[in-house]
Design a protein around this motif. Structure first.
Motif, PDB file in Angstrom:
ATOM      1  N   TYR A 114       0.824  -1.213   0.000  1.00  0.00           N
ATOM      2  CA  TYR A 114       0.000   0.000   0.000  1.00  0.00           C
ATOM      3  C   TYR A 114       0.855   1.257   0.000  1.00  0.00           C
ATOM      4  N   LYS A 115       1.954   1.231   0.753  1.00  0.00           N
ATOM      5  CA  LYS A 115       2.854   2.386   0.776  1.00  0.00           C
ATOM      6  C   LYS A 115       3.491   2.605  -0.599  1.00  0.00           C
ATOM      7  N   ALA A 116       3.848   1.522  -1.273  1.00  0.00           N
ATOM      8  CA  ALA A 116       4.432   1.640  -2.605  1.00  0.00           C
ATOM      9  C   ALA A 116       3.413   2.213  -3.588  1.00  0.00           C
ATOM     10  N   LEU A 117       2.160   1.761  -3.497  1.00  0.00           N
ATOM     11  CA  LEU A 117       1.117   2.307  -4.371  1.00  0.00           C
ATOM     12  C   LEU A 117       0.852   3.778  -4.074  1.00  0.00           C
ATOM     13  N   GLN A 118       0.858   4.150  -2.799  1.00  0.00           N
ATOM     14  CA  GLN A 118       0.652   5.549  -2.428  1.00  0.00           C
ATOM     15  C   GLN A 118       1.786   6.419  -2.959  1.00  0.00           C
ATOM     16  N   THR A 119       3.007   5.955  -2.821  1.00  0.00           N
ATOM     17  CA  THR A 119       4.163   6.712  -3.315  1.00  0.00           C
ATOM     18  C   THR A 119       4.108   6.837  -4.841  1.00  0.00           C
ATOM     19  N   ALA A 120       3.732   5.757  -5.523  1.00  0.00           N
ATOM     20  CA  ALA A 120       3.628   5.807  -6.982  1.00  0.00           C
ATOM     21  C   ALA A 120       2.525   6.764  -7.413  1.00  0.00           C
ATOM     22  N   GLY A 121       1.453   6.852  -6.645  1.00  0.00           N
ATOM     23  CA  GLY A 121       0.379   7.779  -6.974  1.00  0.00           C
ATOM     24  C   GLY A 121       0.746   9.222  -6.705  1.00  0.00           C
ATOM     25  N   GLU A 122       1.560   9.465  -5.691  1.00  0.00           N
ATOM     26  CA  GLU A 122       1.962  10.835  -5.366  1.00  0.00           C
ATOM     27  C   GLU A 122       2.996  11.360  -6.342  1.00  0.00           C
ATOM     28  N   HIS A 123       3.871  10.522  -6.825  1.00  0.00           N
ATOM     29  CA  HIS A 123       4.932  10.928  -7.748  1.00  0.00           C
ATOM     30  C   HIS A 123       4.894  10.030  -8.984  1.00  0.00           C
TER      31      HIS A 123
END
Length: 133
Positions: free
Chosen positions: A88-97
């Motif tokens: 989930y953290k990886a998906l959130q980071t990919a969505g932010e940047h």
């Protein structure tokens, strides 16, 4: 456990016939003592082995029905949660940047009237704040 009762009845009947044939003499008919002994041993093994294996399979199915418990053979719940959290953290980071290529594709995409678009909101003017934080 009706299956175990059916096996017991069937094996009991066949074992009784085998013991009756063992008591008969081989001269009286075309029956073999060896065959009767084999049937008797087979039925004893069958009546002991099948319910044991059936019960073992039921126990294993009960264990597998809830794989995230705290028993030794189960999947570790904390490790699974840690894996999901990192995903989930990886998906959130990919969505932010998002990568620049993804931004170029979304800018080139055009929704026309009558197109069927699922789960996408088409804006006439895309605010720059939605694309890059």
């Amino acid at each position: 456990h009706l299956n175990s009762f059916a096996i017991a009845i069937k094996s009991g009947i066949l074992a009784a016939v085998a013991m009756w044939n063992l008591r008969r003499s081989e001269e009286d008919g075309p029956i073999s003592d060896t065959e009767g002994l084999q049937v008797l041993i087979l039925q004893v093994c069958f009546i002991l082995g099948v319910p044991t294996l059936y019960h073992a399979m039921l126990e294993e199915v009960a264990r597998l029905s809830e794989p995230l418990e705290s028993r030794g053979q189960d999947s570790p719940r904390r490790a699974y949660h840690a894996l999901l959290l990192s995903e989930y953290k990886a998906l959130q980071t990919a969505g932010e940047h998002p990568p620049l290529e993804a931004l170029e594709v979304t800018e080139a995409f055009e929704v026309r009237e009558g197109d069927l678009v699922n789960d996408i909101v088409a804006l006439d003017e895309m605010p720059q704040a939605l694309l890059c934080p």
